[in-house]
Design a protein around this motif. Structure first.
Motif, PDB file in Angstrom:
ATOM      1  N   THR A 486     111.873 130.352 123.747  1.00 42.84           N
ATOM      2  CA  THR A 486     110.795 130.884 124.579  1.00 42.84           C
ATOM      3  C   THR A 486     109.779 131.419 124.126  1.00 42.84           C
ATOM      4  OG1 THR A 486     112.185 132.993 124.749  1.00 42.84           O
ATOM      5  CG2 THR A 486     112.845 131.108 126.456  1.00 42.84           C
ATOM      6  N   MET A 487     109.472 131.636 122.817  1.00 44.35           N
ATOM      7  CA  MET A 487     108.217 132.152 122.247  1.00 44.35           C
ATOM      8  C   MET A 487     107.240 131.048 122.214  1.00 44.35           C
ATOM      9  SD  MET A 487     110.516 130.592 119.995  1.00 44.35           S
ATOM     10  CE  MET A 487     111.834 131.851 119.769  1.00 44.35           C
ATOM     11  N   GLY A 488     106.195 131.564 121.665  1.00 40.63           N
ATOM     12  CA  GLY A 488     105.064 130.434 121.469  1.00 40.63           C
ATOM     13  C   GLY A 488     105.082 129.890 120.027  1.00 40.63           C
ATOM     14  N   ALA A 489     104.698 128.687 119.800  1.00 43.35           N
ATOM     15  CA  ALA A 489     104.649 128.247 118.414  1.00 43.35           C
ATOM     16  C   ALA A 489     103.920 127.023 118.561  1.00 43.35           C
ATOM     17  CB  ALA A 489     106.067 127.756 117.991  1.00 43.35           C
ATOM     18  N   SER A 490     103.101 126.878 117.329  1.00 43.83           N
ATOM     19  CA  SER A 490     102.214 125.406 117.377  1.00 43.83           C
ATOM     20  C   SER A 490     102.923 124.557 116.651  1.00 43.83           C
ATOM     21  CB  SER A 490     100.978 125.891 116.358  1.00 43.83           C
ATOM     22  OG  SER A 490     101.444 126.189 115.098  1.00 43.83           O
ATOM     23  N   THR A 491     102.470 123.326 116.591  1.00 43.02           N
ATOM     24  CA  THR A 491     102.964 122.366 115.752  1.00 43.02           C
ATOM     25  C   THR A 491     102.902 122.450 114.304  1.00 43.02           C
ATOM     26  OG1 THR A 491     101.159 120.922 115.553  1.00 43.02           O
ATOM     27  CG2 THR A 491     102.310 120.556 117.508  1.00 43.02           C
ATOM     28  N   MET A 492     102.124 123.171 113.825  1.00 36.31           N
ATOM     29  CA  MET A 492     101.944 123.346 112.295  1.00 36.31           C
ATOM     30  C   MET A 492     102.818 124.662 112.096  1.00 36.31           C
ATOM     31  SD  MET A 492      98.873 124.512 109.855  1.00 36.31           S
ATOM     32  CE  MET A 492      97.746 123.232 110.301  1.00 36.31           C
ATOM     33  N   ASP A 493     103.295 125.522 112.832  1.00 30.05           N
ATOM     34  CA  ASP A 493     104.304 126.395 112.658  1.00 30.05           C
ATOM     35  C   ASP A 493     105.702 125.550 112.571  1.00 30.05           C
ATOM     36  OD1 ASP A 493     102.574 128.439 113.062  1.00 30.05           O
ATOM     37  OD2 ASP A 493     102.866 128.925 115.160  1.00 30.05           O
ATOM     38  N   MET A 494     106.100 124.490 113.558  1.00 27.90           N
ATOM     39  CA  MET A 494     107.203 124.171 113.637  1.00 27.90           C
ATOM     40  C   MET A 494     107.403 123.083 112.386  1.00 27.90           C
ATOM     41  SD  MET A 494     108.793 125.706 116.083  1.00 27.90           S
ATOM     42  CE  MET A 494     110.305 125.006 115.860  1.00 27.90           C
ATOM     43  N   ALA A 495     106.111 122.502 112.007  1.00 32.51           N
ATOM     44  CA  ALA A 495     106.365 121.712 111.047  1.00 32.51           C
ATOM     45  C   ALA A 495     106.867 122.461 109.756  1.00 32.51           C
ATOM     46  CB  ALA A 495     104.974 120.889 110.760  1.00 32.51           C
ATOM     47  N   GLY A 496     106.149 123.527 109.574  1.00 31.26           N
ATOM     48  CA  GLY A 496     106.445 124.400 108.435  1.00 31.26           C
ATOM     49  C   GLY A 496     107.957 124.874 108.566  1.00 31.26           C
ATOM     50  N   ALA A 497     108.534 125.281 109.602  1.00 33.66           N
ATOM     51  CA  ALA A 497     109.872 125.654 109.599  1.00 33.66           C
ATOM     52  C   ALA A 497     110.802 124.608 109.262  1.00 33.66           C
ATOM     53  CB  ALA A 497     110.185 126.059 110.982  1.00 33.66           C
ATOM     54  N   TYR A 498     110.601 123.318 109.801  1.00 32.23           N
ATOM     55  CA  TYR A 498     111.455 122.329 109.460  1.00 32.23           C
ATOM     56  C   TYR A 498     111.194 121.805 108.122  1.00 32.23           C
ATOM     57  CZ  TYR A 498     113.228 121.437 114.260  1.00 32.23           C
ATOM     58  OH  TYR A 498     113.976 121.644 115.314  1.00 32.23           O
ATOM     59  N   ALA A 499     109.898 122.000 107.504  1.00 32.99           N
ATOM     60  CA  ALA A 499     109.892 121.248 106.145  1.00 32.99           C
ATOM     61  C   ALA A 499     110.717 122.421 105.161  1.00 32.99           C
ATOM     62  CB  ALA A 499     108.373 121.644 105.825  1.00 32.99           C
ATOM     63  N   THR A 500     110.632 123.823 105.548  1.00 31.75           N
ATOM     64  CA  THR A 500     111.453 124.555 104.840  1.00 31.75           C
ATOM     65  C   THR A 500     113.205 123.983 104.761  1.00 31.75           C
ATOM     66  OG1 THR A 500     110.074 126.362 105.206  1.00 31.75           O
ATOM     67  CG2 THR A 500     112.369 127.074 104.403  1.00 31.75           C
ATOM     68  N   LEU A 501     113.552 123.681 105.897  1.00 29.71           N
ATOM     69  CA  LEU A 501     115.075 123.199 106.129  1.00 29.71           C
ATOM     70  C   LEU A 501     115.121 121.563 105.261  1.00 29.71           C
ATOM     71  CD1 LEU A 501     115.420 123.650 109.949  1.00 29.71           C
ATOM     72  CD2 LEU A 501     116.424 124.927 107.801  1.00 29.71           C
ATOM     73  N   ASP A 502     114.070 120.992 105.365  1.00 31.06           N
ATOM     74  CA  ASP A 502     114.086 119.628 104.505  1.00 31.06           C
ATOM     75  C   ASP A 502     114.082 119.918 103.003  1.00 31.06           C
ATOM     76  OD1 ASP A 502     113.523 117.075 103.704  1.00 31.06           O
ATOM     77  OD2 ASP A 502     111.804 116.644 104.769  1.00 31.06           O
ATOM     78  N   ASN A 503     113.305 120.947 102.902  1.00 28.54           N
ATOM     79  CA  ASN A 503     113.352 121.444 101.333  1.00 28.54           C
ATOM     80  C   ASN A 503     114.140 122.390 100.709  1.00 28.54           C
ATOM     81  OD1 ASN A 503     111.678 120.969  98.834  1.00 28.54           O
ATOM     82  ND2 ASN A 503     110.671 123.296  98.989  1.00 28.54           N
ATOM     83  N   HIS A 504     115.542 122.207 101.334  1.00 28.55           N
ATOM     84  CA  HIS A 504     116.679 122.898 100.987  1.00 28.55           C
ATOM     85  C   HIS A 504     116.622 124.315 101.340  1.00 28.55           C
ATOM     86  CE1 HIS A 504     117.740 118.861  99.655  1.00 28.55           C
ATOM     87  NE2 HIS A 504     116.841 118.893  98.885  1.00 28.55           N
ATOM     88  N   GLY A 505     115.914 124.810 101.868  1.00 32.08           N
ATOM     89  CA  GLY A 505     115.644 126.315 102.017  1.00 32.08           C
ATOM     90  C   GLY A 505     114.764 126.996 101.327  1.00 32.08           C
ATOM     91  N   VAL A 506     114.013 126.323 100.658  1.00 32.21           N
ATOM     92  CA  VAL A 506     112.715 126.922  99.750  1.00 32.21           C
ATOM     93  C   VAL A 506     111.721 127.023 100.888  1.00 32.21           C
ATOM     94  CG1 VAL A 506     111.287 126.676  97.940  1.00 32.21           C
ATOM     95  CG2 VAL A 506     113.762 126.171  97.666  1.00 32.21           C
ATOM     96  N   ARG A 507     111.128 128.100 101.047  1.00 32.53           N
ATOM     97  CA  ARG A 507     109.879 128.380 102.104  1.00 32.53           C
ATOM     98  C   ARG A 507     108.878 127.164 101.700  1.00 32.53           C
ATOM     99  NH1 ARG A 507     107.926 132.664 104.878  1.00 32.53           N
ATOM    100  NH2 ARG A 507     105.966 131.994 106.065  1.00 32.53           N
TER     101      ARG A 507
END
Length: 736
Positions: A486-507
């Motif tokens: 329910t918060m606000g977020a951009s596609t860049m924010d979400m791409a960054g968060a999922y990229a961290t998951l893809d990168n095994h938890g490295v920010r």
């Protein structure tokens, strides 16, 4: 005869050297020498020709391969004579900056001394320059804050004041000043902020433009923070009050004035298509690294971006094919409300390789790739799961949360263990009974993730989200409702968060600018790869869970000849629809946003397709088309996951299950009132065999996003705990 008083003799000796006459004489000699030195400086310092800013250079923006994307930097300026500027608007600038302008000789010794003293004593920089001095600085000198430059400014100001009339100086000042929005001079500013020529400015509008000069970036009303808006309104009132005090404005006229809110910014010419969005995003990134907007606008920069030319074209082509080709923007006002945004990131480097900001920067200036005013909805649920895994959270009855952990999927089930009541409704108010976390992820069951965020605690889930790269804000409260995004977020924010998951938890921090070179400095890319923010096992387990979403869940339309993980999302009243997903090589967030001609958020229902425009349809189709092209048809790369593989990704098929892509639901957070103009679509009594959207249920309850074509498998539930917090076959009390 008494002995001589040595102290008196000593005083008489000192007086021989420090008598008041000698001190006074020394003072006068020093004054004469100083005056003589100033006179020599006055004679030696000529009035120079116009500075380099009068013939500003272009900025060059390049793709990562060195090919030029855009050239910008031509001064947006049109000189207008003072006689064309309304007299009260002229007086507004004088009232704002230099009330003694018409009386002084070009400098304000008292003001300059006061400003210098404030700087020396650590009270901060203060303005002490007259309008003449500021004009000299703008037109003849640099912006350097040095004593030498300040001395030259004062000397040249005196000469200019002697050589030019006050009208000429004031005209030069208003025509050379920078007002923000790439506008140099009052004519460009009048058009940029109010869409009129300088001749048509009202006194109130002129006072706002005069107020802007103190801090053009901070005081731009449409992008200013609450503090910035307060400050510029105070400055505006100060200008008008000064005008009244000087007799330039009638008090009754002043009393009737209202603050003139400027129009939204429009792009500069030449920024058509995606170019304007990319250039503006690059400029914003440079400013976050300490480069001022004035420095960027002054030109002379060669900015190399991380944008991959081929992938950028692939993204635009995918949106055109899967969205724009199916819309009638000119003939259908409802379809014209659909806005698309996307950001694509390399998870190993953080490079933003492609970006889609909208139909075109000259048609829709607000970038849909970077805006944060829409909810990410169920794309936030994997972050809740990541937090539960990383924090080794347990259910209310003490069971470790894993992909095989069983929860109660009953619709409207009230969460247990929270001081804040919350019970979200699943899509179609569908109750699932006992379901595993994997199944709840595939089908995006709201009631499960609402309980899960209580189990891990909203505070810890929020911390995980921020660690992964999402942004903090007032709309990110620590309540169970945030489990639905329910918060606000951009596609860049979400791409960054999922990229961290893809990168095994490295920010991973999405980075658009590779380098920015100027004649006197070079700015290198911001640090894109950071520290380990969640454990590898937690990140990899979430990745494994989301592969199920693509294989057999609500995101199956994103499947292709590659291994992929992802999550769908559809927000309150169907105002936004998302698919965020990744392969081992590429992370992309795609969002659709409903926005009318006035900039208001509206529903996407019955726009791109009949019924609900859900994240599992068009966003997933755009994602799949782009990813296939960007990976040259597909990829053999696989996820290298450190996780328990005992839980099956794909649940047992239901007899009613079809091969069509399943639907995902909408979130209806209790924190936001429904918009009466966004009436939800009531689903038919008998769902069609081929889903066309995600039906929306009536607010204020919340729905989940399960596949409409699947029934859950029903593993044997564990012993019912006393608090009923886990799966009990639907025996718990219903809730939202």
């Amino acid at each position: 005869m008494g002995r001589p008083d040595k102290s008196k003799a000593k005083k008489r000796g000192l007086r021989r050297f420090f008598s008041w006459k000698k001190l006074l004489g020394t003072f006068f000699v020093c004054c004469l020498l100083a005056m003589g030195a100033l006179y020599v400086v006055y004679l030696m310092v000529p009035v120079p020709t116009a500075n380099a800013e009068a013939t500003m250079q272009s900025n060059i923006y390049k793709y990562d391969n060195g090919k030029i994307l855009a050239r910008t930097g031509k001064i947006n300026r049109e000189i207008v004579g003072l006689e064309k500027i309304p007299e009260k608007v002229q007086k507004a600038f004088v009232a704002a900056e230099n009330k003694t302008f018409y009386k002084d000789n070009g400098v304000d010794i008292k003001g300059t001394t006061r400003a210098a003293w404030s700087t020396i004593t650590g009270k901060g920089k203060q303005g002490g320059s007259t309008i003449t001095q500021q004009y000299v600085k703008n037109y003849y000198l640099s912006q350097d804050q040095t004593a030498t430059r300040k001395l030259k400014e004062m000397v040249i100001a005196i000469k200019v004041d002697r050589q030019s009339s006050k009208s000429e100086i004031l005209a030069g000042y208003v025509n050379t000043s920078y007002y923000g929005r790439s506008a140099y001079g009052i004519q460009a500013a009048a058009r940029a902020y109010y869409g009129v020529d300088a001749t048509q400015l009202t006194t109130a509008q002129g006072a706002y433009l005069a107020s802007l000069l103190q801090a053009p970036n901070q005081y731009d009303w449409t992008s200013a923070s609450a503090t910035g808006r307060k400050l510029v309104e105070e400055r505006w009132n100060y200008v008008l009050d000064n005008m009244v005090g000087e007799g330039w404005l009638d008090a009754s006229e002043r009393a009737g004035m209202k603050f003139p809110v400027p129009q939204k910014p429009k792009p500069a010419p030449g920024m058509e298509g995606q170019t304007g969005y990319i250039v503006e995003a690059a400029n914003q990134e440079l400013m976050r690294q300490g480069v001022s907007e004035e420095d960027i606008k002054a030109g002379g920069w060669t900015i190399t971006l991380n944008i991959d030319e081929k992938k950028q074209k692939d993204l635009v082509k995918a949106v055109d094919k899967e969205l724009e080709a199916k819309l009638d923007r000119k003939g259908d006002k409802k379809q014209a409300t659909v806005q698309a945004g996307a950001t694509s990131v390399d998870p190993k480097t953080g490079a933003v390789v492609a970006m889609y900001g909208g139909v075109g920067a000259t048609e829709h200036w607000m970038s849909n790739a970077t805006r944060r005013d829409y909810q990410p909805a169920s794309t936030f649920k994997p972050i809740v799961l990541a937090s539960a895994l990383d924090n080794h959270a347990v259910t209310q009855d003490g069971r470790q949360i894993e992909l095989g952990t069983v929860y109660d999927g009953t619709s409207k089930r009230q969460v247990v263990g929270s001081p804040i009541a919350f019970g979200p409704e699943n899509e179609d108010n569908r109750s699932y009974g006992p379901v595993t976390v994997q199944k709840a992820t595939n089908s995006s069951i709201n009631s499960v993730f609402a309980q899960m965020i209580v189990d891990v605690t909203p505070g810890k889930a929020k911390k995980t989200a921020l660690d992964l790269g999402m942004k903090d804000g007032a709309d990110f409260p620590e309540t169970p409702a945030i489990s639905l995004g329910t918060m606000g977020a951009s596609t860049m924010d979400m791409a960054g968060a999922y990229a961290t998951l893809d990168n095994h938890g490295v920010r991973v921090t999405p980075t658009l600018v590779k380098t920015a070179e100027h004649k006197d400095r070079t700015i290198t890319s911001a640090k894109a790869i950071g520290e380990q923010v969640i454990s590898r096992k937690a990140a990899d387990t979430v990745t494994r869970a989301m592969t199920g979403v693509v294989q057999s869940g609500s995101g199956s339309r994103a499947a292709g000849d590659y291994e992929a993980a992802g999550k769908t999302g559809t927000s309150e009243n169907n105002r936004s629809a998302w698919f965020v997903g990744y392969t081992p090589e590429l992370v992309t967030a795609v969002g659709l946003f409903g926005e009318d001609a006035k900039g208001n958020q509206v529903t996407l229902t019955n726009t791109i397709n009949p019924g609900r425009a859900n994240g599992g349809r068009t966003p997933a189709e755009i994602w799949g088309a782009y990813t296939t092209s960007a990976l040259n048809g597909g990829s053999d790369a696989s996820f290298d996951l450190d996780t328990d593989t005992s839980t099956p990704i794909e649940p047992d098929p239901d007899p009613t299950e079809t091969t069509e892509a399943p639907q995902e639901p909408t979130e209806e957070p209790t924190t936001q009132s429904p918009d009466p103009t966004d009436a939800p679509t009531t689903p038919p009594a008998t769902p069609p065999p081929t889903p066309t959207g995600d039906p929306v249920t009536t607010p204020p309850t919340s729905t989940g996003e399960p596949p409409a074509t699947e029934e859950p498998t029903s593993p044997t539930p564990p012993t019912t705990p006393p608090d009923g917090s886990v799966d009990t076959g639907g025996a718990t009390r219903p809730g939202q």
